[in-house]
Design an enzyme around this catalytic site. Structure first.
Site, PDB file in Angstrom:
ATOM      1  N   CYS A  79       0.835  -1.205   0.000  1.00  0.00           N
ATOM      2  CA  CYS A  79       0.000   0.000   0.000  1.00  0.00           C
ATOM      3  C   CYS A  79       0.878   1.268   0.000  1.00  0.00           C
ATOM      4  O   CYS A  79       1.517   1.563  -1.008  1.00  0.00           O
ATOM      5  CB  CYS A  79      -1.003  -0.061   1.142  1.00  0.00           C
ATOM      6  SG  CYS A  79      -2.433   0.977   0.794  1.00  0.00           S
ATOM      7  N   HIS A 177      -3.455  -4.897   1.705  1.00  0.00           N
ATOM      8  CA  HIS A 177      -2.857  -5.121   3.027  1.00  0.00           C
ATOM      9  C   HIS A 177      -2.813  -6.615   3.324  1.00  0.00           C
ATOM     10  O   HIS A 177      -3.759  -7.149   3.905  1.00  0.00           O
ATOM     11  CB  HIS A 177      -3.681  -4.402   4.099  1.00  0.00           C
ATOM     12  CG  HIS A 177      -3.473  -2.932   4.109  1.00  0.00           C
ATOM     13  ND1 HIS A 177      -2.672  -2.301   5.026  1.00  0.00           N
ATOM     14  CD2 HIS A 177      -3.935  -1.970   3.274  1.00  0.00           C
ATOM     15  CE1 HIS A 177      -2.661  -1.000   4.780  1.00  0.00           C
ATOM     16  NE2 HIS A 177      -3.419  -0.775   3.720  1.00  0.00           N
ATOM     17  N   GLU A 179      -1.231  -8.182   5.487  1.00  0.00           N
ATOM     18  CA  GLU A 179      -1.048  -8.485   6.914  1.00  0.00           C
ATOM     19  C   GLU A 179      -2.387  -8.538   7.651  1.00  0.00           C
ATOM     20  O   GLU A 179      -2.448  -8.946   8.795  1.00  0.00           O
ATOM     21  CB  GLU A 179      -0.112  -7.440   7.557  1.00  0.00           C
ATOM     22  CG  GLU A 179      -0.724  -6.076   7.842  1.00  0.00           C
ATOM     23  CD  GLU A 179      -0.906  -5.203   6.607  1.00  0.00           C
ATOM     24  OE1 GLU A 179      -0.696  -5.686   5.474  1.00  0.00           O
ATOM     25  OE2 GLU A 179      -1.300  -4.033   6.770  1.00  0.00           O
TER      26      GLU A 179
HETATM   27  N1  GLN Z   1      -3.408   6.528   0.655  1.00  0.00           N
HETATM   28  C1  GLN Z   1      -2.234   6.213   1.418  1.00  0.00           C
HETATM   29  C2  GLN Z   1      -1.017   6.990   0.934  1.00  0.00           C
HETATM   30  O1  GLN Z   1      -1.080   7.820   0.128  1.00  0.00           O
HETATM   31  C3  GLN Z   1      -1.944   4.745   1.430  1.00  0.00           C
HETATM   32  C4  GLN Z   1      -3.000   4.014   2.199  1.00  0.00           C
HETATM   33  C5  GLN Z   1      -2.529   2.788   2.899  1.00  0.00           C
HETATM   34  O2  GLN Z   1      -1.334   2.511   3.008  1.00  0.00           O
HETATM   35  N2  GLN Z   1      -3.471   2.066   3.431  1.00  0.00           N
HETATM   36  O3  GLN Z   1       0.046   6.732   1.398  1.00  0.00           O
END
Ligand code: GLN
Length: 197
Positions: A79, A177, A179
């Site tokens: 992410c 995610h 995890e």
């Molecule tokens: N939108 C987040 C960012 O710009 C990422 C979101 C996340 O890691 N769950 O870093």
């Protein structure tokens, strides 16, 4: 046994540590250069990429991390971590760092502001045991990849869906995610990559 660090500036650290330990690795948290020196591989977790970018500066980790990546340390960004590993970020902040470890253009918050979160069972190339239940939280997607990048999964499991998992050598990135939810198969894969590196 390999030692895998979780970058612990911000974000989903404890869940990754648990999943790594379940997968037969020694897990450690990384906040300082000295701690980075001691790991065989690194997970950059989800969180907020612009905040993590600032904290890399504040903790004097940007240069050491860039050097380790250039030297081939196996790394997995999830992410926000995916965003940090990109060669280019769309819809980011102009001053946010990108570590250039994967030849890919990543669009931040790509699934749309109103869709904070969604879940989907994904087909992930090379992952045995069936689909992976993926949780997306204000997730990025990969807009385009260079020739050395292997696409491992696409949203919707269609051939033209947005790219949400990639690998280039020993560097992995996932939009979701892994995890969350107790399925440690992707962590086990990463432990295998680190062990073979
Ligand atoms: N939108 C987040 C960012 O710009 C990422 C979101 C996340 O890691 N769950 O870093």
């Amino acid at each position: 046994m390999v030692t895998i660090g979780v970058l612990a500036l911000q974000g989903d650290v404890a869940e990754h540590v648990r999943a790594l330990e379940k997968s037969g690795a020694r897990a450690s948290v990384v906040r300082r250069c000295r701690e980075l020196d001691e790991v065989d591989g690194l997970i950059i977790p989800g969180g907020e990429s612009t905040t993590m970018s600032k904290l890399l500066d504040a903790f004097d980790l940007l240069d050491p991390l860039t050097t380790r990546l250039r030297d081939g340390m196996p790394t997995w960004g999830t992410c926000a971590g995916m965003i940090l590993l990109a060669s280019r970020i769309l819809d980011g902040r102009s001053d946010q760092h990108h570590l250039d470890a994967l030849d890919m253009v990543v669009r931040r918050n790509a699934f749309g502001r109103q869709v904070d979160s969604y879940e989907e069972d994904l087909d992930v190339t090379g992952l045995e045991g069936g689909v992976f239940h993926a949780v997306f939280i204000r997730a990025p997607w990969v807009e385009s990849v260079g020739p050395r990048v292997e696409v491992l999964a696409r949203a919707g499991n269609t051939t033209d869906g947005p790219i949400v998992a990639v690998r280039q050598g020993n560097v992995l990135a996932t939009s979701f995610h892994p995890e969350v939810g107790g399925d440690a198969r992707l962590h086990a894969c990463f432990v295998g990559i680190v062990g073979a590196a």
